[in-house]
Design a protein around this motif. Structure first.
Motif, PDB file in Angstrom:
ATOM      1  N   MET A   1      40.117  49.041  45.929  1.00  0.00           N
ATOM      2  CA  MET A   1      39.363  48.589  44.763  1.00  0.00           C
ATOM      3  C   MET A   1      40.311  48.586  43.564  1.00  0.00           C
ATOM      4  N   ASN A   2      40.371  47.453  42.860  1.00  0.00           N
ATOM      5  CA  ASN A   2      41.231  47.380  41.679  1.00  0.00           C
ATOM      6  C   ASN A   2      40.409  47.692  40.416  1.00  0.00           C
ATOM      7  N   ASP A   3      41.087  47.693  39.279  1.00  0.00           N
ATOM      8  CA  ASP A   3      40.439  48.052  38.013  1.00  0.00           C
ATOM      9  C   ASP A   3      39.299  47.104  37.652  1.00  0.00           C
ATOM     10  N   ASP A   4      39.473  45.803  37.864  1.00  0.00           N
ATOM     11  CA  ASP A   4      38.433  44.830  37.520  1.00  0.00           C
ATOM     12  C   ASP A   4      37.168  45.061  38.330  1.00  0.00           C
ATOM     13  N   GLU A   5      37.327  45.351  39.616  1.00  0.00           N
ATOM     14  CA  GLU A   5      36.161  45.614  40.477  1.00  0.00           C
ATOM     15  C   GLU A   5      35.467  46.906  40.062  1.00  0.00           C
ATOM     16  N   LEU A   6      36.243  47.922  39.700  1.00  0.00           N
ATOM     17  CA  LEU A   6      35.672  49.186  39.245  1.00  0.00           C
ATOM     18  C   LEU A   6      34.866  48.982  37.966  1.00  0.00           C
TER      19      LEU A   6
END
Length: 149
Positions: A1-6
């Motif tokens: 999971m990357n920052d945008d998805e988080l």
């Protein structure tokens, strides 16, 4: 999971668990519409209560002074039930269209005219948050900071 998805997951959780009330969103959108491009901001410098003189009818009011480079706006606010009357002057004196911005007023607000001597009067302004816009004859504008009447 990357920052945008988080961040998307956090945003979705807040929208479900603690959504922004519709009236707050409406006020935020309206504040952007109230923006006056290239206007000079006159910030509140003095806010003094004024007591009614002994034996004179009428409620106490307030005297406010807003300043910006090259101009001063002096206003007096008198209570009239649920409404307020704003009288004042521009220093240095000059003619202008005075617009009152208030969330309960139409987008154009209530307008009055400041005469060449800089004097103006705006009756029947509802209580609440208010800002004044002065549209000067040379095409420039002065906007006061928001105050609570």
């Amino acid at each position: 999971m990357n920052d945008d998805e988080l961040m998307s997951g956090v945003r979705d959780a807040f929208e479900i668990l603690d959504p922004v009330p519709p009236h707050v969103l409406a006020a935020a959108r309206a504040s952007i519409a109230w923006r006056t491009a290239s206007a000079t901001l006159a910030e509140l410098e003095h806010d003094r209560p004024v007591r009614a003189a002994a034996g004179v009818r009428g409620a106490a009011g307030r005297t406010l002074t807003f300043t910006c480079p090259g101009s001063t706006v002096e206003i007096e606010i008198a209570e009239d039930g649920r409404h307020r009357e704003i009288t004042g002057r521009l220093v240095p004196p000059r003619a202008a269209v005075v617009e009152v911005r208030h969330r309960d007023l139409p987008p154009d607000g209530v307008t009055a005219h400041a005469e060449a001597a800089g004097l103006f009067c705006v009756p029947r302004v509802p209580e609440g948050l208010v800002s004044l816009v002065f549209r000067l004859e040379d095409g420039s504008s002065i906007v006061t900071s928001w105050i609570h009447l």
